[in-house]
Structures are given as structure tokens and as C-alpha cells.
Design a protein around this motif. Structure first.
Motif, PDB file in Angstrom:
ATOM      1  N   ASN A   5       0.902  -1.343   0.069  1.00  0.00           N
ATOM      2  CA  ASN A   5       0.146  -0.074   0.053  1.00  0.00           C
ATOM      3  C   ASN A   5       0.788   1.277   0.105  1.00  0.00           C
ATOM      4  OD1 ASN A   5      -1.644  -1.977   2.443  1.00  0.00           O
ATOM      5  ND2 ASN A   5      -2.541  -1.644   0.480  1.00  0.00           N
ATOM      6  N   SER A   6       2.089   1.209   0.392  1.00  0.00           N
ATOM      7  CA  SER A   6       2.989   2.537   0.598  1.00  0.00           C
ATOM      8  C   SER A   6       4.099   2.591  -0.809  1.00  0.00           C
ATOM      9  CB  SER A   6       3.728   2.316   1.862  1.00  0.00           C
ATOM     10  OG  SER A   6       4.536   1.353   1.781  1.00  0.00           O
ATOM     11  N   ILE A   7       4.177   3.844  -0.865  1.00  0.00           N
ATOM     12  CA  ILE A   7       5.449   3.990  -1.933  1.00  0.00           C
ATOM     13  C   ILE A   7       6.684   3.310  -1.478  1.00  0.00           C
ATOM     14  CG2 ILE A   7       6.626   5.983  -2.896  1.00  0.00           C
ATOM     15  CD1 ILE A   7       3.950   7.459  -2.706  1.00  0.00           C
ATOM     16  N   SER A   8       6.977   3.461  -0.019  1.00  0.00           N
ATOM     17  CA  SER A   8       8.306   3.321   0.443  1.00  0.00           C
ATOM     18  C   SER A   8       8.399   1.658   0.288  1.00  0.00           C
ATOM     19  CB  SER A   8       8.427   3.474   2.064  1.00  0.00           C
ATOM     20  OG  SER A   8       7.381   2.777   2.610  1.00  0.00           O
ATOM     21  N   GLU A   9       7.444   0.796   0.450  1.00  0.00           N
ATOM     22  CA  GLU A   9       7.475  -0.732   0.034  1.00  0.00           C
ATOM     23  C   GLU A   9       7.728  -0.973  -1.216  1.00  0.00           C
ATOM     24  OE1 GLU A   9       4.404  -2.948   3.305  1.00  0.00           O
ATOM     25  OE2 GLU A   9       3.568  -1.114   2.111  1.00  0.00           O
ATOM     26  N   PRO A  91      -2.489   1.602  -3.438  1.00  0.00           N
ATOM     27  CA  PRO A  91      -2.360   2.841  -2.567  1.00  0.00           C
ATOM     28  C   PRO A  91      -3.880   3.335  -2.211  1.00  0.00           C
ATOM     29  CG  PRO A  91      -2.075   3.652  -4.989  1.00  0.00           C
ATOM     30  CD  PRO A  91      -2.336   2.075  -4.769  1.00  0.00           C
ATOM     31  N   GLN A  92      -4.058   4.084  -1.063  1.00  0.00           N
ATOM     32  CA  GLN A  92      -5.003   5.066  -0.713  1.00  0.00           C
ATOM     33  C   GLN A  92      -4.845   6.209  -1.430  1.00  0.00           C
ATOM     34  OE1 GLN A  92      -7.553   4.156   1.588  1.00  0.00           O
ATOM     35  NE2 GLN A  92      -6.819   1.870   1.547  1.00  0.00           N
ATOM     36  N   GLU A  95      -2.130   8.282  -0.066  1.00  0.00           N
ATOM     37  CA  GLU A  95      -0.604   8.122  -0.416  1.00  0.00           C
ATOM     38  C   GLU A  95      -0.144   8.663  -1.460  1.00  0.00           C
ATOM     39  OE1 GLU A  95       1.224   6.475   1.734  1.00  0.00           O
ATOM     40  OE2 GLU A  95       2.756   5.758   0.323  1.00  0.00           O
TER      41      GLU A  95
END
Ligand code: AMP
Length: 280
Positions: A5-9, A91-92, A95
Motif C-alpha cells: 500500500n505504501s510507496i516506500s515498500e 495505494p489509498q 498515499e
């Protein structure tokens, strides 16, 4: 298959091994065989395949179908896994568009006609989100469907103008047995509308055949396509176009080169689009 869900992952996964090639398949979900054909193509051309599922609010105008856009995340993830996807980015909205977000990407000329004339804010939203997805995923190759013909031209311009270091791969339109182009929005159609919706491909095909028989007058081709579509009582034409396949300017005379036959038709509130590209 990893679902993030996250850009960092996504960044971590993308750069775990920098020697690997990555194919990116952006989607809005509610997947069908059209989307999966892009994943399958990406699978054959890359070490890793990433799909994204994000119903991008900035490409919908007020009054369009953002809130009712069909969603089926669990089924989508099963289909992506089966198609050989490695990573899915889901992503939400926050995000992608956190509080304070204030940048927009606009492609200026090629976005004014056809879809852009009917949906003036659409391609700004597409260009902005695709720019973000390219920066987030940094793919080697990015896969899009011919189904959205003008989108492919806008994105080619975007990649060239902003020097994205990736290849765009455009994949053919996947169709139902009666010729209707697969689309998540087909789910909105009533039984009667669905039965009449094959007329888009039928009209485009008849227009193509007329050109291949030697017709040079684009107005004649548009006239034939309109007449066929109007025979379906539930169809309401938005546009019927015979355009230069690069500039998207409407043609008077059909000459050798790239020609795009395209149409947008309403069935009730559902707006369907389709096209046939020709190389003459
Ligand atoms: P969407 O989820 O509608 O934003 O579509 C995601 C991607 O799938 C876009 O690149 C579309 O052009 C592509 N696509 C949608 N429908 C089809 C289809 N019937 N055949 C091939 N590609 C498609």
C-alpha cells in the motif's frame, strides 16, 4: 505475490536487485482479460511485473462515475496472481495525493480533441498519476492498451517531453465474442444495452472496410458509422471520428499514413469508447 500500500515498500521491492528489469501495468481494477493481457505481455518481457490498482480521482470530473466505479480487490488480486504478477501496488488516495499536494502535469495539444473535448480535465489527471507511478515504480517497460487510443498518444508525448527512461508498450484491444471491447464499465450495462453495445465495433469495422475499399472522403465514413450506431435505439453518440492517427485532427480526405477511427457512445449513463487504428 506481494501486495503493498505504501510507496516506500514499492521502492524497496523495486530496488532490492537493481539488475532486474521491471514491467509496470497501471490499472483502475475490476480486472478483465484486457488488463490481464497486459500483465501476460509484461510477464514475457521482464524479470519482474508490477501492477497497480488505483481509481485515480483526478481523472474523473464532477458528475462522472468515480463513486460508483466498480471495485473487486480480492478477485483482482487472485487474477493478478494467476497471471504471474510479482508485486501489486494498491495505494489509498492519501498515499498518492497527500494533504498539500499541489502539482499537476498537463500535456497541452493532443489532449484537446476527442476524449479531451468531452472530458476536458481527464488527461491532466491521467498525465499526473502516470507521472507519479513512473517515478514511484521506475519501470523498464510500461504497458497500456490500444483500447484507450488517445491515452497512448498522450503518454508517448509525456514520456518524450519529460525524458522518462522507459519503453511504452501498447497492447491490442481484447474483445468479447461479439466484438465489444472489454471494459470495467461494461458492468454498468443493462441486458438490452449490452445486446446493442456491439454496435461500436461493428460501426468501426464497417468504416474500416469502406476505407479499405478505397473511400477517400472521411465525411462518408463518419456518415456510415453514425448511421449504423443510430440504428440501435438505446445508443446516443458522443462523437464519431476519422482522424489523423498522430495529430488526431479530423480528416477531410483520407490519405496514406496513420488513421484512427474512434467513437464514444452513451448507453444510458454509461459512456463506452472504442477505436480501430489503420496504417494505410
Ligand atoms: P483501466 O483500468 O480502464 O484504467 O485500464 C488499465 C489499462 O488496461 C489501460 O492501459 C487500458 O488501455 C487497458 N485496457 C482496458 N481495456 C482493455 C482492453 N479491452 N484491451 C486491452 N487493454 C485494455
Amino acid at each position: 505475490m506481494d501486495v503493498f500500500n505504501s510507496i516506500s515498500e514499492i521502492r524497496q521491492s523495486r530496488w532490492a536487485d537493481p539488475t532486474l528489469s521491471w514491467g509496470l501495468v497501471p490499472t483502475m481494477g475490476y480486472l478483465h482479460q484486457g488488463h490481464l493481457s497486459l500483465v501476460q505481455k509484461a510477464r514475457t518481457e521482464n524479470d519482474r511485473v508490477m501492477a497497480t490498482i488505483f481509481v485515480n480521482p483526478t481523472q474523473f470530473a464532477e458528475g462522472e462515475d468515480l463513486s460508483s466505479y466498480p471495485r473487486s480487490l480480492k478477485r483482482d488480486l487472485d487474477l493478478l496472481k494467476e497471471a504471474g504478477c510479482d508485486v501489486v501496488f494498491v495505494p489509498q488516495d492519501s498515499e498518492i495525493y497527500p494533504d498539500g499536494f499541489q502539482t499537476a502535469v498537463s500535456v497541452n495539444v493532443i489532449t484537446k480533441q476527442l476524449e479531451g473535448a468531452s472530458r476536458p480535465t481527464h488527461f491532466g489527471g491521467v498525465a499526473t498519476v502516470v507521472t507519479k507511478l513512473f517515478n514511484i515504480a521506475q519501470p523498464t517497460n510500461a504497458y497500456f492498451g490500444q483500447k484507450d487510443a488517445q491515452q497512448t498518444i498522450v503518454l508517448k508525448q509525456l514520456v518524450e517531453d519529460l525524458n522518462f527512461n522507459l519503453n511504452l508498450v501498447i497492447c491490442p484491444t481484447v474483445r468479447e465474442a461479439d466484438g465489444l471491447a472489454m471494459s470495467s464499465r461494461n458492468a454498468y450495462l443493462s441486458k438490452d444495452e449490452r445486446n446493442q453495445a456491439h454496435v461500436l465495433f461493428q460501426a468501426l469495422t464497417e468504416g474500416k472496410n469502406l476505407i479499405l475499399k478505397g473511400e477517400k472522403n472521411a465525411a462518408e465514413v463518419r456518415h456510415l458509422m453514425k448511421k449504423l450506431i443510430e440504428q440501435q435505439p438505446l445508443a446516443k453518440i458522443d462523437y464519431v471520428s476519422v482522424a489523423n492517427g498522430r495529430s488526431l485532427e479530423e480528416l477531410e480526405t483520407i490519405e496514406d499514413g496513420e488513421v484512427l477511427l474512434s467513437t464514444a457512445v452513451y448507453f444510458g449513463n454509461t459512456r463506452l469508447i472504442d477505436n480501430i487504428p489503420l496504417s494505410l
